[in-house]
Design a protein around this motif. Structure first.
Motif, PDB file in Angstrom:
ATOM      1  N   GLN A   1      59.416  39.352  29.260  1.00  0.00           N
ATOM      2  CA  GLN A   1      58.594  38.263  28.742  1.00  0.00           C
ATOM      3  C   GLN A   1      58.687  37.038  29.643  1.00  0.00           C
ATOM      4  N   LYS A   2      59.904  36.708  30.058  1.00  0.00           N
ATOM      5  CA  LYS A   2      60.085  35.563  30.953  1.00  0.00           C
ATOM      6  C   LYS A   2      59.425  35.818  32.306  1.00  0.00           C
ATOM      7  N   GLU A   3      59.616  37.038  32.821  1.00  0.00           N
ATOM      8  CA  GLU A   3      59.019  37.385  34.109  1.00  0.00           C
ATOM      9  C   GLU A   3      57.491  37.266  34.039  1.00  0.00           C
ATOM     10  N   SER A   4      56.900  37.690  32.918  1.00  0.00           N
ATOM     11  CA  SER A   4      55.450  37.627  32.742  1.00  0.00           C
ATOM     12  C   SER A   4      54.958  36.178  32.784  1.00  0.00           C
ATOM     13  N   LYS A   5      55.703  35.293  32.150  1.00  0.00           N
ATOM     14  CA  LYS A   5      55.278  33.891  32.095  1.00  0.00           C
ATOM     15  C   LYS A   5      55.410  33.195  33.450  1.00  0.00           C
ATOM     16  N   VAL A   6      56.404  33.601  34.225  1.00  0.00           N
ATOM     17  CA  VAL A   6      56.519  33.052  35.584  1.00  0.00           C
ATOM     18  C   VAL A   6      55.374  33.585  36.450  1.00  0.00           C
ATOM     19  N   ALA A   7      55.058  34.891  36.311  1.00  0.00           N
ATOM     20  CA  ALA A   7      53.935  35.465  37.056  1.00  0.00           C
ATOM     21  C   ALA A   7      52.618  34.794  36.660  1.00  0.00           C
ATOM     22  N   LEU A   8      52.469  34.481  35.369  1.00  0.00           N
ATOM     23  CA  LEU A   8      51.272  33.773  34.894  1.00  0.00           C
ATOM     24  C   LEU A   8      51.168  32.398  35.538  1.00  0.00           C
ATOM     25  N   GLU A   9      52.304  31.723  35.641  1.00  0.00           N
ATOM     26  CA  GLU A   9      52.316  30.402  36.284  1.00  0.00           C
ATOM     27  C   GLU A   9      51.918  30.522  37.753  1.00  0.00           C
ATOM     28  N   ASN A  10      52.349  31.590  38.401  1.00  0.00           N
ATOM     29  CA  ASN A  10      51.952  31.846  39.785  1.00  0.00           C
ATOM     30  C   ASN A  10      50.428  31.909  39.882  1.00  0.00           C
ATOM     31  N   LEU A  11      49.824  32.672  38.993  1.00  0.00           N
ATOM     32  CA  LEU A  11      48.363  32.833  38.987  1.00  0.00           C
ATOM     33  C   LEU A  11      47.663  31.500  38.737  1.00  0.00           C
ATOM     34  N   LYS A  12      48.159  30.733  37.783  1.00  0.00           N
ATOM     35  CA  LYS A  12      47.542  29.438  37.465  1.00  0.00           C
ATOM     36  C   LYS A  12      47.633  28.465  38.643  1.00  0.00           C
ATOM     37  N   GLN A  13      48.779  28.499  39.345  1.00  0.00           N
ATOM     38  CA  GLN A  13      48.963  27.584  40.465  1.00  0.00           C
ATOM     39  C   GLN A  13      48.021  27.922  41.621  1.00  0.00           C
ATOM     40  N   THR A  14      47.770  29.229  41.852  1.00  0.00           N
ATOM     41  CA  THR A  14      46.837  29.578  42.926  1.00  0.00           C
ATOM     42  C   THR A  14      45.412  29.150  42.562  1.00  0.00           C
ATOM     43  N   LYS A  15      45.085  29.174  41.283  1.00  0.00           N
ATOM     44  CA  LYS A  15      43.769  28.681  40.859  1.00  0.00           C
ATOM     45  C   LYS A  15      43.627  27.199  41.193  1.00  0.00           C
TER      46      LYS A  15
ATOM     47  N   TYR B   1      38.452  33.665  37.492  1.00  0.00           N
ATOM     48  CA  TYR B   1      39.853  33.246  37.319  1.00  0.00           C
ATOM     49  C   TYR B   1      40.159  33.057  35.839  1.00  0.00           C
ATOM     50  N   ASP B   2      39.260  32.332  35.147  1.00  0.00           N
ATOM     51  CA  ASP B   2      39.498  32.045  33.729  1.00  0.00           C
ATOM     52  C   ASP B   2      39.591  33.335  32.910  1.00  0.00           C
ATOM     53  N   LEU B   3      38.737  34.312  33.245  1.00  0.00           N
ATOM     54  CA  LEU B   3      38.767  35.566  32.503  1.00  0.00           C
ATOM     55  C   LEU B   3      40.033  36.365  32.818  1.00  0.00           C
ATOM     56  N   VAL B   4      40.451  36.362  34.093  1.00  0.00           N
ATOM     57  CA  VAL B   4      41.677  37.080  34.479  1.00  0.00           C
ATOM     58  C   VAL B   4      42.888  36.459  33.787  1.00  0.00           C
ATOM     59  N   ILE B   5      42.968  35.133  33.787  1.00  0.00           N
ATOM     60  CA  ILE B   5      44.087  34.452  33.133  1.00  0.00           C
ATOM     61  C   ILE B   5      44.070  34.747  31.637  1.00  0.00           C
ATOM     62  N   ASN B   6      42.868  34.713  31.049  1.00  0.00           N
ATOM     63  CA  ASN B   6      42.726  35.044  29.625  1.00  0.00           C
ATOM     64  C   ASN B   6      43.256  36.450  29.333  1.00  0.00           C
ATOM     65  N   ASN B   7      42.920  37.406  30.206  1.00  0.00           N
ATOM     66  CA  ASN B   7      43.367  38.782  29.991  1.00  0.00           C
ATOM     67  C   ASN B   7      44.874  38.919  30.153  1.00  0.00           C
ATOM     68  N   PHE B   8      45.429  38.207  31.131  1.00  0.00           N
ATOM     69  CA  PHE B   8      46.881  38.293  31.340  1.00  0.00           C
ATOM     70  C   PHE B   8      47.621  37.662  30.159  1.00  0.00           C
ATOM     71  N   VAL B   9      47.132  36.508  29.691  1.00  0.00           N
ATOM     72  CA  VAL B   9      47.741  35.880  28.515  1.00  0.00           C
ATOM     73  C   VAL B   9      47.657  36.823  27.319  1.00  0.00           C
ATOM     74  N   GLY B  10      46.510  37.490  27.171  1.00  0.00           N
ATOM     75  CA  GLY B  10      46.354  38.436  26.073  1.00  0.00           C
ATOM     76  C   GLY B  10      47.312  39.610  26.178  1.00  0.00           C
ATOM     77  N   SER B  11      47.532  40.099  27.407  1.00  0.00           N
ATOM     78  CA  SER B  11      48.449  41.231  27.588  1.00  0.00           C
ATOM     79  C   SER B  11      49.881  40.833  27.249  1.00  0.00           C
ATOM     80  N   ILE B  12      50.255  39.601  27.582  1.00  0.00           N
ATOM     81  CA  ILE B  12      51.594  39.120  27.237  1.00  0.00           C
ATOM     82  C   ILE B  12      51.748  39.044  25.719  1.00  0.00           C
ATOM     83  N   GLU B  13      50.697  38.548  25.055  1.00  0.00           N
ATOM     84  CA  GLU B  13      50.748  38.453  23.591  1.00  0.00           C
ATOM     85  C   GLU B  13      50.832  39.835  22.955  1.00  0.00           C
TER      86      GLU B  13
END
Length: 576
Positions: free
Chosen positions: A352-366, A460-472
C-alpha cells in the motif's frame, strides 16, 4: 630564495598536483565502494538503530568511500526517503566526520617515495586482471598512489610560499587571529569541494615550515565548515527532515570550530603532546589534531542527540513530505517463522505504501510536463528510488516467506502479492520513463502546443484515476469499484486510440513536424496505456487471485522480463 610575486610560484605543478590528488581520492573511493559491493547503502540503513552504531557506520562507510560529504549525502537521501530518522542521520554524520580523518592519517605516513611503486603495481593489477574484483584492487592502489604523488607535486610548490615577500606577515596575522585562517579554510574547501584535499594542503604547508601549527589548525577548522556546502546543496528542494539534517551538519562543524577556537592554545598544546608521545611527524601532527577535533565533537554531541533533534524540529517547523510518512516499511523477519500470516499483513501494508509513492511519482511527472519545472522531476526521481528500495525489500521478504512456509494457502497469497507489487514497481518505472521523455523534450528547447498538451493532460487524469482506483480496490476489495475500474480501463484504451488519431492529424497538417516532441508523443501515449494495464492488473489480481502453480507467463506483458524472472524465482522456491 625570496619570491617577488605569486606569479613566481609553479602554478602548473600546484594545479596539476591538486588535480591528481583529487582524482586519486575519487578513484580510490569509487573503487573501494565497488569492491565492497552495492550493499553500502543497505549497511547505512540497517546498522543505525542506535546512536553508537550510527557513529560506527558513519566512520566505516566514510573510511571506505573516502568522502564524508558522500556519506552525509547518503544519510540525507535516507532521511528524505523516510527510511532513516533525523536522530539516526545525526549519528551517521558525526561518524562521517571522524571517518574523514582517514585521509589525513594516510597522508601522515609520508609515503611519497613508495607511492610511485604502489601506483605502478595498481596499474599492473588493472591491466592484467581478468576478474572485476582484481581490477577494483588495481584502481584502489592507483588511487592511493596518485593521492601521494599529487600531494608531493602540490606540496613542493606550495612550500615556496614561505619565500614569498610578505607571506610571513600574512601567516603572522593568521597566527594572532585564527578566525582569518578559519575563513580562508572554509572558502577554499567550499571552492574545491573536498575537506580532505584542503587539509592535505595544510599538512604540506605545515610540514614545509610555511605556516605554524595554530594556523594549520585554524585552516583545518575552516575546512570542516567548508565541507558543509555539499550537504547544503543535497538538501535544497528536499524535505524538512533533509533540511534539518543539513542544518545539523553545519551547526555541528561551526559550534565545534568555535569551541576549539576559544581554547586553541590548550588544544594546540594537547596536539603537540599527543604527537610527541606517538613520535608523529609534522604531517601526522595535523592528522592527530583533525582526529581529536572530530572525536571530541562526537563525544560532546552524542549524549544530546534526542535534544538536538527536538531543537532542529523547532528551528525548522512543519509537517514533512509524504515520503517521510510512506518511505519506511516495517518487515519483521521474526514473523516469517513464528506468525507467517502476520508477515503477509506486513507485506500488504508495505505494498500500500509502495503504491502511494509510485502514485506520487506519476503525479510529479504530470506537473513536470505542465510546468517545465525540474523540481517536479527531482521529486519523481526521488519517489522512483524509494520504490526501488521498497521493491527489493518486499521481494526478499516474500521469498523468505515462500521458503519457510508449508501452507498452500500462504503460497498462493505470496505469489499474488509478488505479482501485485511487481505491477506497482513497473508503474513507477514507467512514470520515470515519462519524466525522461519530458526532460528530453524540454532540454531540446521543444514543447507541445496547447491542443497536444491538453490531450496529454486528459489521458494523465484518466491514468491517475485508474491507478487511484486500483489502490482502493487493493485496500477494500470493493466489487462495485472493480467493475467501474474495468470500464475505465476500456475507456483508457479508447482514449489512447483517439489521441493517436488526433496527433496524426496534427502531423498531416504540418504542425510540429520537426519537433522531438512530435516523435515521442506516441511513445508517451503507449507508456500511459501500459501504466493503465498495470494498474488494472493490481485490481484484477486482488479480486481474482490466480491459483498457485497455474500462472501462465502469457498473463504478463510481453516486455516485462523482470516480472517473469521474479515469478520464476519465487516459483522455484515454492517447488523446493
Amino acid at each position: 630564495m625570496q619570491l617577488q610575486s605569486l606569479g613566481s610560484l609553479q602554478w602548473n605543478l600546484i594545479a596539476g598536483g591538486l588535480a591528481i590528488f583529487l582524482f586519486g581520492i575519487s578513484l580510490m573511493g569509487d573503487a573501494l565502494t565497488n569492491f565492497a559491493g552495492p550493499k553500502l547503502r543497505g549497511y547505512v540503513e540497517k546498522y543505525t538503530s542506535n546512536p553508537i552504531m550510527g557513529v560506527l557506520v558513519g566512520i566505516v562507510i566514510t573510511g571506505l568511500i573516502q568522502s564524508s560529504s558522500a556519506t552525509t549525502v547518503i544519510a540525507i537521501s535516507f532521511v528524505r526517503a523516510g527510511v532513516m530518522s533525523l536522530e539516526q542521520a545525526i549519528a551517521v554524520i558525526m561518524g562521517a566526520n571522524i571517518g574523514t580523518t582517514v585521509t589525513s592519517i594516510l597522508i601522515g605516513f609520508d609515503l611519497g617515495y613508495l607511492s610511485y611503486f604502489v601506483a605502478l603495481i595498481g596499474v599492473a593489477f588493472y591491466m592484467f586482471a581478468s576478474k572485476r574484483k582484481n581490477k577494483y584492487i588495481g584502481e584502489i592502489l592507483v588511487g592511493f598512489g596518485l593521492l601521494f604523488i599529487g600531494l608531493e607535486m602540490m606540496g613542493g610548490s606550495l612550500s615556496d610560499l614561505k619565500n614569498l615577500d610578505g607571506f610571513d606577515k600574512i601567516v603572522a596575522n593568521m597566527a594572532q587571529n585564527p578566525i582569518i585562517a578559519v575563513i580562508v579554510g572554509a572558502g577554499m574547501t567550499a571552492l574545491i569541494q573536498s575537506s580532505s584535499a584542503f587539509i592535505g594542503i595544510a599538512q604540506s604547508l605545515y610540514a614545509s615550515g610555511a605556516i605554524s601549527l595554530n594556523v594549520a589548525l585554524g585552516l583545518m577548522f575552516g575546512a570542516n565548515i567548508g565541507t558543509c556546502i555539499t550537504a547544503i546543496l543535497a538538501s535544497i528542494g528536499g524535505s524538512l527532515s533533509a533540511r534539518r539534517t543539513s542544518t545539523f551538519h553545519v551547526l555541528f562543524n561551526v559550534i565545534i570550530s568555535v569551541v576549539f577556537l576559544v581554547f586553541i592554545g590548550p588544544y594546540e598544546n594537547l596536539v603537540k603532546t599527543v604527537a610527541s608521545a606517538i613520535g608523529a611527524n609534522k604531517l601526522m601532527t595535523i592528522a592527530v589534531g583533525h582526529f581529536i577535533f572530530n572525536f571530541v565533537g562526537m563525544v560532546i554531541f552524542l549524549p544530546t542527540i534526542k535534544y538536538v533533534g527536538k531543537i532542529l524540529r523547532k528551528l525548522i517547523p512543519g509537517k514533512d513530505s509524504i515520503f517521510s510518512e510512506l518511505g519506511n516499511i516495517e518487515l519483521d523477519e521474526r514473523l516469517i517463522d513464528t506468525f507467517p500470516a502476520a508477515a503477509l499483513d506486513q507485506i500488504r501494508s508495505a505494498v500500500q505504501k509502495e503504491s502511494k509513492v509510485a502514485l506520487e511519482n506519476l503525479k510529479q511527472t504530470k506537473q513536470y510536463l505542465l510546468e517545465n519545472d525540474k523540481k517536479y522531476l527531482e521529486t519523481a526521481n526521488q519517489a522512483e528510488s524509494i520504490v526501488n528500495d521498497m521493491d527489493t525489500k518486499i521481494q526478499a521478504y516474500l521469498l523468505a516467506i515462500a521458503q519457510s512456509s508449508g501452507s498452500s494457502d500462504l503460497e498462493a497469497e505470496v505469489q499474488n502479492y509478488l505479482q501485485i507489487q511487481i505491477n506497482v514497481e513497473r508503474i513507477s518505472d514507467l512514470a520515470q520513463n515519462l519524466g525522461e521523455y519530458y526532460e528530453e523534450i524540454y532540454e531540446s528547447g521543444a514543447s507541445y502546443n496547447k491542443e497536444a498538451l491538453s490531450d496529454l493532460e486528459d489521458i494523465y487524469d484518466l491514468v491517475i484515476n485508474n491507478f487511484v482506483g486500483s489502490i482502493e480496490v487493493f485496500e477494500t476489495k470493493d466489487q462495485a469499484l472493480f467493475s467501474r475500474l474495468s470500464e475505465d480501463e476500456s475507456a483508457l484504451d479508447m482514449m489512447e486510440t483517439t489521441l493517436r488519431k488526433a496527433h496524426y492529424k496534427r502531423l498531416a497538417n504540418g504542425e510540429d513536424m520537426t519537433s522531438i516532441a512530435s516523435y515521442v508523443f506516441n511513445d508517451i501515449l503507449s507508456t500511459m496505456e501500459r501504466i493503465g494495464d498495470h494498474a488494472y492488473n493490481i485490481a484484477r489480481l486482488t479480486m481474482e487471485p490466480v491459483k498457485v502453480h497455474t500462472i501462465s507467463h502469457a498473463k504478463f506483458e510481453d516486455d516485462d522480463d523482470e516480472m517473469i524472472e521474479a515469478y520464476n524465482r519465487l516459483e522455484r522456491h515454492l517447488d523446493l
